[in-house]
Motif scaffolding. Structure first.
Motif, PDB file in Angstrom:
ATOM      1  N   UNK A  75       0.818  -1.208   0.000  1.00 29.19           N
ATOM      2  CA  UNK A  75       0.000   0.000   0.000  1.00 29.19           C
ATOM      3  C   UNK A  75       0.857   1.265   0.000  1.00 29.19           C
ATOM      4  N   UNK A  76       2.169   1.102  -0.148  1.00 28.41           N
ATOM      5  CA  UNK A  76       3.087   2.244  -0.116  1.00 28.41           C
ATOM      6  C   UNK A  76       3.315   2.789  -1.526  1.00 28.41           C
ATOM      7  N   UNK A  77       3.189   4.111  -1.677  1.00 27.03           N
ATOM      8  CA  UNK A  77       3.472   4.760  -2.963  1.00 27.03           C
ATOM      9  C   UNK A  77       4.988   4.827  -3.119  1.00 27.03           C
ATOM     10  N   UNK A  78       5.503   4.110  -4.123  1.00 30.79           N
ATOM     11  CA  UNK A  78       6.950   4.105  -4.355  1.00 30.79           C
ATOM     12  C   UNK A  78       7.326   4.916  -5.597  1.00 30.79           C
ATOM     13  N   UNK A  79       6.308   5.346  -6.340  1.00 27.14           N
ATOM     14  CA  UNK A  79       6.537   6.173  -7.510  1.00 27.14           C
ATOM     15  C   UNK A  79       5.215   6.658  -8.065  1.00 27.14           C
ATOM     16  N   UNK A  80       5.278   7.742  -8.837  1.00 29.47           N
ATOM     17  CA  UNK A  80       4.063   8.229  -9.476  1.00 29.47           C
ATOM     18  C   UNK A  80       4.383   8.990 -10.747  1.00 29.47           C
ATOM     19  N   UNK A  81       3.382   9.042 -11.596  1.00 35.59           N
ATOM     20  CA  UNK A  81       3.395   9.873 -12.795  1.00 35.59           C
ATOM     21  C   UNK A  81       2.100  10.671 -12.755  1.00 35.59           C
ATOM     22  N   UNK A  82       2.203  11.989 -12.842  1.00 37.96           N
ATOM     23  CA  UNK A  82       1.012  12.823 -12.929  1.00 37.96           C
ATOM     24  C   UNK A  82       0.897  13.331 -14.358  1.00 37.96           C
ATOM     25  N   UNK A  83      -0.353  13.533 -14.804  1.00 40.62           N
ATOM     26  CA  UNK A  83      -0.543  13.972 -16.179  1.00 40.62           C
ATOM     27  C   UNK A  83      -1.876  14.686 -16.352  1.00 40.62           C
ATOM     28  N   UNK A 104       7.236  12.915 -12.945  1.00 40.41           N
ATOM     29  CA  UNK A 104       7.514  11.490 -12.736  1.00 40.41           C
ATOM     30  C   UNK A 104       8.549  11.395 -11.624  1.00 40.41           C
ATOM     31  N   UNK A 105       8.217  10.652 -10.591  1.00 42.34           N
ATOM     32  CA  UNK A 105       9.170  10.405  -9.504  1.00 42.34           C
ATOM     33  C   UNK A 105       9.074   8.937  -9.118  1.00 42.34           C
ATOM     34  N   UNK A 106      10.220   8.294  -9.024  1.00 44.79           N
ATOM     35  CA  UNK A 106      10.321   6.933  -8.497  1.00 44.79           C
ATOM     36  C   UNK A 106      11.355   6.981  -7.385  1.00 44.79           C
ATOM     37  N   UNK A 107      10.990   6.440  -6.230  1.00 48.53           N
ATOM     38  CA  UNK A 107      11.922   6.409  -5.107  1.00 48.53           C
ATOM     39  C   UNK A 107      13.236   5.761  -5.502  1.00 48.53           C
ATOM     40  N   UNK A 108      14.312   6.341  -5.027  1.00 48.40           N
ATOM     41  CA  UNK A 108      15.662   5.899  -5.410  1.00 48.40           C
ATOM     42  C   UNK A 108      15.883   4.397  -5.211  1.00 48.40           C
ATOM     43  N   UNK A 109      15.348   3.853  -4.130  1.00 42.80           N
ATOM     44  CA  UNK A 109      15.543   2.434  -3.837  1.00 42.80           C
ATOM     45  C   UNK A 109      14.775   1.519  -4.784  1.00 42.80           C
ATOM     46  N   UNK A 111      14.502   2.383  -8.237  1.00 48.73           N
ATOM     47  CA  UNK A 111      14.908   2.716  -9.601  1.00 48.73           C
ATOM     48  C   UNK A 111      15.620   1.528 -10.239  1.00 48.73           C
ATOM     49  N   UNK A 112      15.630   1.521 -11.560  1.00 46.81           N
ATOM     50  CA  UNK A 112      16.283   0.437 -12.293  1.00 46.81           C
ATOM     51  C   UNK A 112      15.409  -0.794 -12.433  1.00 46.81           C
ATOM     52  N   UNK A 113      14.134  -0.704 -12.071  1.00 47.10           N
ATOM     53  CA  UNK A 113      13.210  -1.837 -12.153  1.00 47.10           C
ATOM     54  C   UNK A 113      12.191  -1.664 -13.281  1.00 47.10           C
ATOM     55  N   UNK A 114      12.362  -0.632 -14.100  1.00 46.72           N
ATOM     56  CA  UNK A 114      11.461  -0.417 -15.226  1.00 46.72           C
ATOM     57  C   UNK A 114      10.149   0.262 -14.865  1.00 46.72           C
ATOM     58  N   UNK A 115      10.091   0.907 -13.711  1.00 44.52           N
ATOM     59  CA  UNK A 115       8.837   1.530 -13.272  1.00 44.52           C
ATOM     60  C   UNK A 115       8.469   2.713 -14.167  1.00 44.52           C
ATOM     61  N   UNK A 116       9.421   3.570 -14.486  1.00 47.58           N
ATOM     62  CA  UNK A 116       9.118   4.718 -15.351  1.00 47.58           C
ATOM     63  C   UNK A 116       8.681   4.236 -16.726  1.00 47.58           C
ATOM     64  N   UNK A 117       9.367   3.257 -17.265  1.00 48.18           N
ATOM     65  CA  UNK A 117       8.972   2.699 -18.565  1.00 48.18           C
ATOM     66  C   UNK A 117       7.555   2.152 -18.491  1.00 48.18           C
ATOM     67  N   UNK A 118       7.231   1.466 -17.402  1.00 45.77           N
ATOM     68  CA  UNK A 118       5.880   0.908 -17.230  1.00 45.77           C
ATOM     69  C   UNK A 118       4.828   2.023 -17.132  1.00 45.77           C
ATOM     70  N   UNK A 119       5.160   3.115 -16.452  1.00 42.08           N
ATOM     71  CA  UNK A 119       4.246   4.259 -16.416  1.00 42.08           C
ATOM     72  C   UNK A 119       3.908   4.708 -17.839  1.00 42.08           C
ATOM     73  N   UNK A 120       4.950   4.849 -18.664  1.00 45.16           N
ATOM     74  CA  UNK A 120       4.713   5.306 -20.036  1.00 45.16           C
ATOM     75  C   UNK A 120       3.932   4.271 -20.854  1.00 45.16           C
ATOM     76  N   UNK A 121       4.153   2.987 -20.598  1.00 40.71           N
ATOM     77  CA  UNK A 121       3.372   1.947 -21.288  1.00 40.71           C
ATOM     78  C   UNK A 121       1.899   2.037 -20.904  1.00 40.71           C
TER      79      UNK A 121
END
Length: 175
Positions: A75-83, A104-109, A111-121
């Motif tokens: 239930x923890x927000x670890x990243x978000x994209x607003x639009x 777009x913000x993804x918590x540093x811990x 990153x590198x898991x493809x979260x930003x790419x998934x947001x865009x998908x």
């Protein structure tokens, strides 16, 4: 448990708003200019200079009226994209309505898991339904975000030289 992605037309749940707020505060100064120095998420003048240490309250207030994709670990927000949908950029002066990614913000811990790419998908699916291209902007030295934008096929459509200060361009991308 795998990371969950959820779409919200508007955030109303207090714990999710709190998660977004914490990420904004934590990464405020990772943005150029800092989010706390901005009036809102789509202002055109980005040459503002930060003043004394402050929180990004005004920026957060504009975000709360936007749509969100959240990355959740339990239930923890670890990243978000607003639009924003149906956004027409004053800087581009082309009259095209877009889905405009504001933050777009993804918590540093995480990153590198493809979260930003998934947001865009996920956003690409929304863009198909809305029949609108996706657009965002960033600064010229934001290499990690630019790398993702290039990987997903977004094209640079405008560069404003020194748009964020000396030797720091504002760069617009669209797909």
């Amino acid at each position: 448990m795998p990371i969950q992605f959820q779409l919200y037309d508007m955030l109303t749940k207090p714990h999710m708003l709190d998660g977004v707020w914490k990420l904004l505060c934590r990464y405020d100064h990772a943005f150029i200019p800092p989010l706390s120095a901005r009036e809102h998420s789509y202002q055109t003048d980005l040459t503002v200079r930060p003043t004394a240490k402050q929180e990004p309250k005004q920026y957060f207030e504009t975000l709360k009226r936007q749509s969100f994709l959240l990355a959740l670990d339990r239930d923890e927000v670890i990243g978000f994209m607003s639009f924003r949908t149906h956004f027409v950029s004053e800087d581009l002066n082309d009259g095209i309505e877009t889905i405009y990614v504001t933050t777009v913000i993804v918590g540093e811990e995480h990153r590198g898991q493809g979260i930003t790419r998934r947001f865009y998908e996920e956003l690409a699916e929304i863009a198909k339904q809305e029949n609108q291209p996706i657009m965002t902007r960033t600064w010229s030295t934001n290499d990690s975000h630019i790398r993702v934008l290039n990987k997903i096929g977004m094209q640079e459509i405008k560069r404003i030289k020194n748009g964020r200060g000396p030797e720091l361009d504002t760069v617009y991308y669209r797909k």
